[in-house]
Design a protein around this motif. Structure first.
Motif, PDB file in Angstrom:
ATOM      1  N   SER A 163       7.269  -4.664 -10.642  1.00  0.00           N
ATOM      2  CA  SER A 163       6.907  -3.688  -9.615  1.00  0.00           C
ATOM      3  C   SER A 163       5.748  -2.842 -10.142  1.00  0.00           C
ATOM      4  CB  SER A 163       8.099  -2.793  -9.259  1.00  0.00           C
ATOM      5  OG  SER A 163       8.472  -2.018 -10.379  1.00  0.00           O
ATOM      6  N   ILE A 164       5.179  -2.067  -9.251  1.00  0.00           N
ATOM      7  CA  ILE A 164       4.100  -1.145  -9.608  1.00  0.00           C
ATOM      8  C   ILE A 164       4.554   0.240  -9.177  1.00  0.00           C
ATOM      9  CG2 ILE A 164       1.696  -0.487  -9.202  1.00  0.00           C
ATOM     10  CD1 ILE A 164       1.182  -3.469  -8.480  1.00  0.00           C
ATOM     11  N   ARG A 165       4.433   1.206 -10.085  1.00  0.00           N
ATOM     12  CA  ARG A 165       4.879   2.566  -9.775  1.00  0.00           C
ATOM     13  C   ARG A 165       3.758   3.570 -10.058  1.00  0.00           C
ATOM     14  NH1 ARG A 165       8.417   0.500  -7.444  1.00  0.00           N
ATOM     15  NH2 ARG A 165      10.609   0.360  -7.968  1.00  0.00           N
ATOM     16  N   GLY A 166       3.266   4.191  -9.019  1.00  0.00           N
ATOM     17  CA  GLY A 166       2.338   5.303  -9.166  1.00  0.00           C
ATOM     18  C   GLY A 166       1.020   4.979  -9.836  1.00  0.00           C
ATOM     19  N   GLN A 167       0.448   3.811  -9.531  1.00  0.00           N
ATOM     20  CA  GLN A 167      -0.857   3.455 -10.098  1.00  0.00           C
ATOM     21  C   GLN A 167      -1.948   4.202  -9.325  1.00  0.00           C
ATOM     22  OE1 GLN A 167      -1.842  -0.706  -9.814  1.00  0.00           O
ATOM     23  NE2 GLN A 167      -3.783  -0.454 -10.854  1.00  0.00           N
ATOM     24  N   GLU A 168      -2.763   4.968 -10.040  1.00  0.00           N
ATOM     25  CA  GLU A 168      -3.823   5.728  -9.386  1.00  0.00           C
ATOM     26  C   GLU A 168      -4.966   4.796  -9.015  1.00  0.00           C
ATOM     27  OE1 GLU A 168      -6.887   9.221 -10.609  1.00  0.00           O
ATOM     28  OE2 GLU A 168      -4.774   9.605 -11.071  1.00  0.00           O
ATOM     29  N   VAL A 169      -5.309   4.765  -7.737  1.00  0.00           N
ATOM     30  CA  VAL A 169      -6.394   3.920  -7.240  1.00  0.00           C
ATOM     31  C   VAL A 169      -7.187   4.679  -6.182  1.00  0.00           C
ATOM     32  CG1 VAL A 169      -5.175   1.751  -7.699  1.00  0.00           C
ATOM     33  CG2 VAL A 169      -4.985   2.808  -5.453  1.00  0.00           C
ATOM     34  N   GLU A 170      -8.389   4.195  -5.952  1.00  0.00           N
ATOM     35  CA  GLU A 170      -9.232   4.739  -4.890  1.00  0.00           C
ATOM     36  C   GLU A 170      -9.113   3.817  -3.677  1.00  0.00           C
ATOM     37  OE1 GLU A 170     -11.212   7.563  -4.904  1.00  0.00           O
ATOM     38  OE2 GLU A 170     -10.342   8.012  -6.860  1.00  0.00           O
ATOM     39  N   MET A 171      -8.877   4.402  -2.519  1.00  0.00           N
ATOM     40  CA  MET A 171      -8.849   3.658  -1.263  1.00  0.00           C
ATOM     41  C   MET A 171      -9.778   4.353  -0.289  1.00  0.00           C
ATOM     42  SD  MET A 171      -4.965   2.343  -0.744  1.00  0.00           S
ATOM     43  CE  MET A 171      -4.307   1.116  -1.867  1.00  0.00           C
TER      44      MET A 171
ATOM     45  N   GLN B  69     -14.046   7.207   4.383  1.00  0.00           N
ATOM     46  CA  GLN B  69     -13.655   8.389   3.603  1.00  0.00           C
ATOM     47  C   GLN B  69     -12.838   7.948   2.398  1.00  0.00           C
ATOM     48  OE1 GLN B  69     -11.113  11.133   5.714  1.00  0.00           O
ATOM     49  NE2 GLN B  69     -11.588  12.806   4.312  1.00  0.00           N
ATOM     50  N   LEU B  70     -13.260   8.388   1.208  1.00  0.00           N
ATOM     51  CA  LEU B  70     -12.575   8.002  -0.024  1.00  0.00           C
ATOM     52  C   LEU B  70     -11.339   8.857  -0.238  1.00  0.00           C
ATOM     53  CD1 LEU B  70     -15.595   7.494  -2.444  1.00  0.00           C
ATOM     54  CD2 LEU B  70     -14.328   5.770  -1.156  1.00  0.00           C
ATOM     55  N   LYS B  71     -10.267   8.197  -0.682  1.00  0.00           N
ATOM     56  CA  LYS B  71      -8.999   8.861  -0.951  1.00  0.00           C
ATOM     57  C   LYS B  71      -8.492   8.393  -2.308  1.00  0.00           C
ATOM     58  CE  LYS B  71      -8.204  10.703   3.229  1.00  0.00           C
ATOM     59  NZ  LYS B  71      -7.764  12.047   3.486  1.00  0.00           N
ATOM     60  N   THR B  72      -7.995   9.319  -3.098  1.00  0.00           N
ATOM     61  CA  THR B  72      -7.326   8.967  -4.349  1.00  0.00           C
ATOM     62  C   THR B  72      -5.835   8.960  -4.053  1.00  0.00           C
ATOM     63  OG1 THR B  72      -9.056  10.090  -5.596  1.00  0.00           O
ATOM     64  CG2 THR B  72      -7.023   9.570  -6.775  1.00  0.00           C
ATOM     65  N   VAL B  73      -5.184   7.850  -4.393  1.00  0.00           N
ATOM     66  CA  VAL B  73      -3.772   7.695  -4.070  1.00  0.00           C
ATOM     67  C   VAL B  73      -2.998   7.160  -5.267  1.00  0.00           C
ATOM     68  CG1 VAL B  73      -4.292   7.238  -1.631  1.00  0.00           C
ATOM     69  CG2 VAL B  73      -4.001   5.319  -3.200  1.00  0.00           C
ATOM     70  N   LEU B  74      -1.699   7.378  -5.219  1.00  0.00           N
ATOM     71  CA  LEU B  74      -0.783   6.722  -6.152  1.00  0.00           C
ATOM     72  C   LEU B  74      -0.161   5.554  -5.390  1.00  0.00           C
ATOM     73  CD1 LEU B  74       0.981   9.791  -7.809  1.00  0.00           C
ATOM     74  CD2 LEU B  74      -0.912   8.422  -8.705  1.00  0.00           C
ATOM     75  N   PHE B  75      -0.414   4.360  -5.886  1.00  0.00           N
ATOM     76  CA  PHE B  75       0.037   3.130  -5.227  1.00  0.00           C
ATOM     77  C   PHE B  75       1.288   2.614  -5.910  1.00  0.00           C
ATOM     78  CE2 PHE B  75      -0.180  -1.594  -5.248  1.00  0.00           C
ATOM     79  CZ  PHE B  75       0.025  -1.818  -3.902  1.00  0.00           C
TER      80      PHE B  75
ATOM     81  N   ASN C 254     -10.461  -3.820   4.113  1.00  0.00           N
ATOM     82  CA  ASN C 254     -11.376  -3.231   3.129  1.00  0.00           C
ATOM     83  C   ASN C 254     -10.952  -1.811   2.731  1.00  0.00           C
ATOM     84  OD1 ASN C 254     -13.627  -3.467   1.461  1.00  0.00           O
ATOM     85  ND2 ASN C 254     -14.933  -2.426   2.937  1.00  0.00           N
ATOM     86  N   ILE C 255      -9.648  -1.636   2.514  1.00  0.00           N
ATOM     87  CA  ILE C 255      -9.167  -0.296   2.166  1.00  0.00           C
ATOM     88  C   ILE C 255      -9.216  -0.026   0.665  1.00  0.00           C
ATOM     89  CG2 ILE C 255      -7.762  -0.023   4.234  1.00  0.00           C
ATOM     90  CD1 ILE C 255      -5.299  -0.714   2.615  1.00  0.00           C
ATOM     91  N   TRP C 256      -9.244  -1.077  -0.151  1.00  0.00           N
ATOM     92  CA  TRP C 256      -9.341  -0.891  -1.604  1.00  0.00           C
ATOM     93  C   TRP C 256     -10.809  -0.708  -1.968  1.00  0.00           C
ATOM     94  CZ3 TRP C 256      -5.438  -1.292  -5.481  1.00  0.00           C
ATOM     95  CH2 TRP C 256      -4.152  -1.503  -4.983  1.00  0.00           C
ATOM     96  N   VAL C 257     -11.138   0.396  -2.607  1.00  0.00           N
ATOM     97  CA  VAL C 257     -12.515   0.638  -3.035  1.00  0.00           C
ATOM     98  C   VAL C 257     -12.910  -0.379  -4.108  1.00  0.00           C
ATOM     99  CG1 VAL C 257     -14.047   2.301  -4.185  1.00  0.00           C
ATOM    100  CG2 VAL C 257     -12.456   3.079  -2.412  1.00  0.00           C
ATOM    101  N   ASN C 258     -11.975  -0.663  -5.003  1.00  0.00           N
ATOM    102  CA  ASN C 258     -12.219  -1.623  -6.075  1.00  0.00           C
ATOM    103  C   ASN C 258     -11.400  -2.889  -5.806  1.00  0.00           C
ATOM    104  OD1 ASN C 258     -12.382  -3.104  -8.427  1.00  0.00           O
ATOM    105  ND2 ASN C 258     -12.099  -1.355  -9.780  1.00  0.00           N
ATOM    106  N   PRO C 259     -12.034  -3.935  -5.256  1.00  0.00           N
ATOM    107  CA  PRO C 259     -11.289  -5.164  -4.941  1.00  0.00           C
ATOM    108  C   PRO C 259     -10.626  -5.800  -6.165  1.00  0.00           C
ATOM    109  CG  PRO C 259     -13.458  -5.199  -3.914  1.00  0.00           C
ATOM    110  CD  PRO C 259     -13.427  -4.015  -4.840  1.00  0.00           C
TER     111      PRO C 259
END
Length: 190
Positions: free
Chosen positions: A77-85, A91-97, A57-62
């Motif tokens: 591939s996926i490069r630098g997609q901004e997501v909330e985890m 604890q919420l984290k904004t990351v580049l996935f 359950n690490i993805w805030v938005n399934p």
């Protein structure tokens, strides 16, 4: 002496300061995760290995998580997609996935990594709030200057007018375009 590329890549994987995980594409079960991944999300290795990303359950938005296979099929591939985890503690984290499909022992897998940008996003939000507050303050100041029932003039050091409020312009009979840039004393003193 031949290079052992596999050993070098394994060291790079485990030494990376960015969280990295390898999961099976078919069921999402994590095959391997580096220490940075475990520390970032607050899990022990036994909590992660052979468990799916959705179980953790690490993805805030399934819905974003569910789009990963489709994005990989479309883009490769996926490069630098901004997501909330979120971490184990919520604890919420904004990351580049970033992610890329790989093959490990004839099994289709996903190599995924993230870069934590939470602090950068907080700093950006604080700057935007500060900027909005400054603009609001400037607007109030301008309104006060323009609506004051007295003459307010700002000049350059050489006496040229930089600003004259509406009251001053009406009093002396000049428009803004006519007064700005002219010498104040030479203009208003006959």
């Amino acid at each position: 002496m031949p290079l052992n590329v596999e050993a070098i890549l394994a060291k790079a994987f485990h030494l990376s300061p960015n969280p990295i995980a390898i999961s099976a594409l078919d069921d999402g079960n994590i095959i391997e995760a580096n220490d940075s991944f475990l520390q970032f999300f607050g899990y022990d290795r036994t909590d992660v290995i052979s468990h799916s990303i959705s179980e953790l359950n690490i993805w805030v938005n399934p819905d974003q998580r569910d789009q990963v296979p489709h994005l990989l099929a479309a883009q490769g591939s996926i490069r630098g997609q901004e997501v909330e985890m979120q971490t184990r503690t919520g604890q919420l984290k904004t990351v580049l996935f970033s992610a890329e499909p790989i093959e490990i022992e004839q099994q289709s897998c996903l190599l995924g990594t993230i870069q934590d940008i939470t602090e950068r996003k907080r700093a950006e939000a604080a700057l935007q709030a500060q900027d909005a507050s400054l603009k609001k303050s400037e607007a109030k100041y301008r309104h006060l200057l323009q609506t004051a029932n007295c003459i307010i003039v700002r000049t350059h050091r050489d006496g040229r007018v930089r600003f004259m409020n509406d009251f001053g312009q009406r009093f002396f009979g000049y428009t803004n375009d006519e007064i700005v840039g002219r010498n104040l004393l030479a203009t208003i003193v006959p």
